[in-house]
Scaffold this motif. Sequence first.
Motif, PDB file in Angstrom:
ATOM      1  N   GLN A   1       0.826  -1.206   0.000  1.00  0.00           N
ATOM      2  CA  GLN A   1       0.000   0.000   0.000  1.00  0.00           C
ATOM      3  C   GLN A   1       0.861   1.258   0.000  1.00  0.00           C
ATOM      4  O   GLN A   1       1.707   1.432   0.868  1.00  0.00           O
ATOM      5  CB  GLN A   1      -0.898   0.043   1.236  1.00  0.00           C
ATOM      6  CG  GLN A   1      -1.997  -0.994   1.264  1.00  0.00           C
ATOM      7  CD  GLN A   1      -2.805  -0.893   2.549  1.00  0.00           C
ATOM      8  OE1 GLN A   1      -2.290  -1.108   3.648  1.00  0.00           O
ATOM      9  NE2 GLN A   1      -4.084  -0.581   2.421  1.00  0.00           N
ATOM     10  N   THR A   2       0.618   2.119  -0.964  1.00  0.00           N
ATOM     11  CA  THR A   2       1.170   3.468  -0.912  1.00  0.00           C
ATOM     12  C   THR A   2       0.247   4.291  -0.021  1.00  0.00           C
ATOM     13  O   THR A   2      -0.872   3.851   0.289  1.00  0.00           O
ATOM     14  CB  THR A   2       1.219   4.097  -2.315  1.00  0.00           C
ATOM     15  OG1 THR A   2      -0.124   4.093  -2.856  1.00  0.00           O
ATOM     16  CG2 THR A   2       2.155   3.332  -3.245  1.00  0.00           C
ATOM     17  N   PRO A   3       0.653   5.489   0.404  1.00  0.00           N
ATOM     18  CA  PRO A   3      -0.265   6.327   1.186  1.00  0.00           C
ATOM     19  C   PRO A   3      -1.598   6.549   0.469  1.00  0.00           C
ATOM     20  O   PRO A   3      -2.661   6.544   1.101  1.00  0.00           O
ATOM     21  CB  PRO A   3       0.521   7.626   1.347  1.00  0.00           C
ATOM     22  CG  PRO A   3       1.949   7.186   1.381  1.00  0.00           C
ATOM     23  CD  PRO A   3       2.020   6.068   0.366  1.00  0.00           C
ATOM     24  N   GLY A   4      -1.552   6.752  -0.847  1.00  0.00           N
ATOM     25  CA  GLY A   4      -2.787   6.970  -1.600  1.00  0.00           C
ATOM     26  C   GLY A   4      -3.709   5.771  -1.548  1.00  0.00           C
ATOM     27  O   GLY A   4      -4.917   5.903  -1.312  1.00  0.00           O
ATOM     28  N   LYS A   5      -3.157   4.587  -1.762  1.00  0.00           N
ATOM     29  CA  LYS A   5      -3.984   3.381  -1.739  1.00  0.00           C
ATOM     30  C   LYS A   5      -4.497   3.091  -0.329  1.00  0.00           C
ATOM     31  O   LYS A   5      -5.609   2.595  -0.146  1.00  0.00           O
ATOM     32  CB  LYS A   5      -3.209   2.198  -2.301  1.00  0.00           C
ATOM     33  CG  LYS A   5      -3.241   2.147  -3.841  1.00  0.00           C
ATOM     34  CD  LYS A   5      -2.718   0.843  -4.369  1.00  0.00           C
ATOM     35  CE  LYS A   5      -3.011   0.715  -5.856  1.00  0.00           C
ATOM     36  NZ  LYS A   5      -2.559   1.832  -6.664  1.00  0.00           N
TER      37      LYS A   5
END
Length: 197
Positions: A82-86
């Motif tokens: 997970q990226t921060p956006g996801k």
Amino acid sequence: MTVLYGGFWQRFVALSIDMIILYIFTVILCLIGNLIVPFHYDSMYLTDTSSTFIYAVFFPYYGMAVLVNAGYFTYFYGTTGQTPGKKLLGLKVVRTDGNPMTLGIAFLRWVGYIISKLPFFLGFIWVAFDGRKQGWHDKIAGTYVIKTHKYQEIKNQVPPDASFGPTFGNYSDRNATSGNKHGHGAPKEARFNGKNA
């Protein structure tokens, strides 16, 4: 048990958030770099202005932006999926074979981003039409994007000793061609052992 795929618009918003974060971070790095090694704009006009600008400004900035971009997606996908956006959108990248994400797979997926961008972002648009919501970069790296909130919600309703695992697709099993609502009899390639979710 069924897991929902992350849809096109959710993924678009998540990627947009990540790109904004990357842009801000890259600008900050450029400002810091300019403080350490100041660039004198008046020197641009002593020789050929266009070539001087390209070599003195564009190439270093672009090269750093590419490295930051690659490092960002490789690290977050390779370690947590997970990226921060996801994470903000409740999405997670997992492998189709159920094995944990690795930095190597994450980097391969980032390389797939480049391929997905080249023909007018067609590889990203493909998510909207693909049955498993995979972009070209997902197919290259062997990954899916799932909705973590729904997965956890459904997972909590299943006894710990249940002998079956979740299947990818939507909640009504629209993407599974066989098997009942609990995933019994679902295609082998549609099964997922939950290691990454």
